[in-house]
Design a protein around this motif. Structure first.
Motif, PDB file in Angstrom:
ATOM      1  N   TYR A 124       0.832  -1.207   0.000  1.00  0.00           N
ATOM      2  CA  TYR A 124       0.000   0.000   0.000  1.00  0.00           C
ATOM      3  C   TYR A 124       0.867   1.257   0.000  1.00  0.00           C
ATOM      4  N   GLU A 125       1.923   1.245   0.794  1.00  0.00           N
ATOM      5  CA  GLU A 125       2.800   2.411   0.843  1.00  0.00           C
ATOM      6  C   GLU A 125       3.513   2.636  -0.490  1.00  0.00           C
ATOM      7  N   LYS A 126       3.840   1.543  -1.174  1.00  0.00           N
ATOM      8  CA  LYS A 126       4.464   1.659  -2.490  1.00  0.00           C
ATOM      9  C   LYS A 126       3.526   2.366  -3.467  1.00  0.00           C
ATOM     10  N   ILE A 127       2.257   1.987  -3.425  1.00  0.00           N
ATOM     11  CA  ILE A 127       1.261   2.621  -4.298  1.00  0.00           C
ATOM     12  C   ILE A 127       1.068   4.084  -3.909  1.00  0.00           C
ATOM     13  N   ALA A 128       1.035   4.344  -2.600  1.00  0.00           N
ATOM     14  CA  ALA A 128       0.843   5.718  -2.121  1.00  0.00           C
ATOM     15  C   ALA A 128       1.959   6.643  -2.580  1.00  0.00           C
ATOM     16  N   ALA A 129       3.152   6.104  -2.754  1.00  0.00           N
ATOM     17  CA  ALA A 129       4.308   6.907  -3.160  1.00  0.00           C
ATOM     18  C   ALA A 129       4.522   6.907  -4.673  1.00  0.00           C
ATOM     19  N   SER A 130       3.642   6.266  -5.418  1.00  0.00           N
ATOM     20  CA  SER A 130       3.816   6.133  -6.865  1.00  0.00           C
ATOM     21  C   SER A 130       3.198   7.324  -7.602  1.00  0.00           C
ATOM     22  N   SER A 131       3.212   7.239  -8.929  1.00  0.00           N
ATOM     23  CA  SER A 131       2.614   8.288  -9.764  1.00  0.00           C
ATOM     24  C   SER A 131       1.197   7.908 -10.196  1.00  0.00           C
ATOM     25  N   ALA A 132       0.591   6.989  -9.467  1.00  0.00           N
ATOM     26  CA  ALA A 132      -0.770   6.562  -9.804  1.00  0.00           C
ATOM     27  C   ALA A 132      -1.755   7.707  -9.598  1.00  0.00           C
ATOM     28  N   ASP A 133      -2.970   7.514 -10.075  1.00  0.00           N
ATOM     29  CA  ASP A 133      -4.023   8.500  -9.869  1.00  0.00           C
ATOM     30  C   ASP A 133      -4.194   8.784  -8.377  1.00  0.00           C
ATOM     31  N   ALA A 134      -4.493  10.050  -8.053  1.00  0.00           N
ATOM     32  CA  ALA A 134      -4.588  10.479  -6.658  1.00  0.00           C
ATOM     33  C   ALA A 134      -5.581   9.639  -5.855  1.00  0.00           C
ATOM     34  N   THR A 135      -6.662   9.213  -6.479  1.00  0.00           N
ATOM     35  CA  THR A 135      -7.660   8.405  -5.765  1.00  0.00           C
ATOM     36  C   THR A 135      -7.054   7.100  -5.275  1.00  0.00           C
ATOM     37  N   TYR A 136      -6.294   6.427  -6.144  1.00  0.00           N
ATOM     38  CA  TYR A 136      -5.652   5.174  -5.761  1.00  0.00           C
ATOM     39  C   TYR A 136      -4.598   5.410  -4.672  1.00  0.00           C
ATOM     40  N   ARG A 137      -3.843   6.489  -4.812  1.00  0.00           N
ATOM     41  CA  ARG A 137      -2.802   6.787  -3.821  1.00  0.00           C
ATOM     42  C   ARG A 137      -3.423   7.046  -2.447  1.00  0.00           C
ATOM     43  N   ASP A 138      -4.532   7.761  -2.432  1.00  0.00           N
ATOM     44  CA  ASP A 138      -5.184   8.075  -1.151  1.00  0.00           C
ATOM     45  C   ASP A 138      -5.741   6.825  -0.479  1.00  0.00           C
ATOM     46  N   VAL A 139      -6.363   5.962  -1.274  1.00  0.00           N
ATOM     47  CA  VAL A 139      -6.886   4.707  -0.727  1.00  0.00           C
ATOM     48  C   VAL A 139      -5.750   3.878  -0.138  1.00  0.00           C
ATOM     49  N   ALA A 140      -4.656   3.785  -0.882  1.00  0.00           N
ATOM     50  CA  ALA A 140      -3.508   3.000  -0.425  1.00  0.00           C
ATOM     51  C   ALA A 140      -2.914   3.599   0.853  1.00  0.00           C
ATOM     52  N   ARG A 141      -2.811   4.918   0.903  1.00  0.00           N
ATOM     53  CA  ARG A 141      -2.272   5.586   2.091  1.00  0.00           C
ATOM     54  C   ARG A 141      -3.135   5.306   3.326  1.00  0.00           C
ATOM     55  N   LEU A 142      -4.452   5.368   3.133  1.00  0.00           N
ATOM     56  CA  LEU A 142      -5.374   5.133   4.241  1.00  0.00           C
ATOM     57  C   LEU A 142      -5.264   3.700   4.748  1.00  0.00           C
ATOM     58  N   LYS A 143      -5.224   2.740   3.823  1.00  0.00           N
ATOM     59  CA  LYS A 143      -5.134   1.333   4.210  1.00  0.00           C
ATOM     60  C   LYS A 143      -3.810   1.033   4.900  1.00  0.00           C
ATOM     61  N   ALA A 144      -2.732   1.640   4.409  1.00  0.00           N
ATOM     62  CA  ALA A 144      -1.422   1.442   5.044  1.00  0.00           C
ATOM     63  C   ALA A 144      -1.431   1.962   6.473  1.00  0.00           C
ATOM     64  N   ALA A 145      -2.046   3.109   6.667  1.00  0.00           N
ATOM     65  CA  ALA A 145      -2.106   3.697   8.012  1.00  0.00           C
ATOM     66  C   ALA A 145      -2.882   2.799   8.974  1.00  0.00           C
ATOM     67  N   TYR A 146      -4.003   2.261   8.524  1.00  0.00           N
ATOM     68  CA  TYR A 146      -4.791   1.362   9.371  1.00  0.00           C
ATOM     69  C   TYR A 146      -3.974   0.120   9.756  1.00  0.00           C
ATOM     70  N   LEU A 147      -3.299  -0.456   8.768  1.00  0.00           N
ATOM     71  CA  LEU A 147      -2.547  -1.687   9.032  1.00  0.00           C
ATOM     72  C   LEU A 147      -1.346  -1.468   9.949  1.00  0.00           C
ATOM     73  N   LYS A 148      -0.830  -0.255   9.994  1.00  0.00           N
ATOM     74  CA  LYS A 148       0.362   0.016  10.792  1.00  0.00           C
ATOM     75  C   LYS A 148       0.037   0.508  12.204  1.00  0.00           C
ATOM     76  N   LEU A 149      -1.248   0.603  12.527  1.00  0.00           N
ATOM     77  CA  LEU A 149      -1.638   1.138  13.831  1.00  0.00           C
ATOM     78  C   LEU A 149      -1.045   0.346  14.992  1.00  0.00           C
ATOM     79  N   ASP A 150      -0.975  -0.962  14.849  1.00  0.00           N
ATOM     80  CA  ASP A 150      -0.506  -1.795  15.956  1.00  0.00           C
ATOM     81  C   ASP A 150       1.008  -1.974  15.969  1.00  0.00           C
ATOM     82  N   SER A 151       1.669  -1.653  14.849  1.00  0.00           N
ATOM     83  CA  SER A 151       3.094  -1.973  14.768  1.00  0.00           C
ATOM     84  C   SER A 151       4.008  -0.765  14.599  1.00  0.00           C
TER      85      SER A 151
END
Length: 224
Positions: A124-151
């Motif tokens: 997810y973080e790889k996608i968030a840092a890519s040149s993909a469409d902003a919508t995809y980057r935002d979704v990936a950023r949000l999912k990465a943040a949720y998954l990293k909450l515990d670690s």
């Protein structure tokens, strides 16, 4: 009474000379620049043909990518995840830009469902840092943040979520919930409560999220 006739003849002669001069000039220009005109015309024809050819090729590539992605989705629904991952992996390399991102997101989802939260977060973080469409980057950023909450360190989580918490973001409510959880994780209950309170009072936030924020606020004792 020959004057008018002479004048008419003179006018006619002038016109003929003008025509001859004009013709000679055109012939001279053609001799000098005709080759360039022909070359330019040929280049234009080739450019149009090339553009049409590229469009046809691009359309075919997108169609093929769509077929492969739909096939992977069907295999996932049938429980054939290994086969689906193989197809998605090839799409990441050979697919058109949009389908490459979709394939990466789907692979991250599969990793998450398989319990590989670290691997999923990395994708997810790889996608968030890519040149993909902003919508995809935002979704990936949000999912990465949720998954990293515990670690992850709360600061790293805040770095992921804060850009999505602004008023103009479609993901602001979920991003703010993540920020509240990160604040509570580092012991800043006052900040967490303040964020939860804003979510609970926000009429634009989803009802389920508002209810959850109110419950968390009550659990924190409405910390000030």
């Amino acid at each position: 009474m020959t004057k008018p006739t002479d004048d008419a003849a003179t006018d006619l002669l002038i016109k003929e000379v003008d025509e001859d001069l004009r013709q000679e000039r055109l012939e001279s220009l053609w001799k000098r620049y005709g080759g360039l005109f022909v070359a330019a015309s040929a280049v234009l024809v080739m450019a149009v043909a090339g553009f049409q050819g590229w469009n046809a090729w691009d359309s075919k590539q997108r169609q093929q990518s769509s077929v492969h992605f739909n096939e992977a989705t069907r295999l996932i629904e049938q429980g054939k995840r290994d086969q689906a991952q193989t197809i998605l992996g090839k799409l990441v390399v050979d697919g058109t830009k949009g389908y490459r991102v979709l394939a990466e997101l789907k692979l991250a989802d599969l990793s998450q469902e398989a319990g590989d939260l670290g691997g999923a977060a990395a994708l997810y973080e790889k996608i968030a840092a890519s040149s993909a469409d902003a919508t995809y980057r935002d979704v990936a950023r949000l999912k990465a943040a949720y998954l990293k909450l515990d670690s992850a360190d709360p600061a790293a989580i805040e770095k992921l979520a804060e850009p999505l918490s602004v008023e103009s973001s479609a993901w602001r409510h979920s991003a703010r919930e993540i920020l509240a959880l990160a604040a509570a994780k580092k012991g800043d209950n006052a900040k967490a409560a303040d964020i939860y309170r804003k979510i609970a009072d926000d009429q634009a936030a989803p009802q389920g999220l508002r209810a959850r924020a109110a419950e968390m606020l009550a659990a924190l004792g409405g910390a000030k």
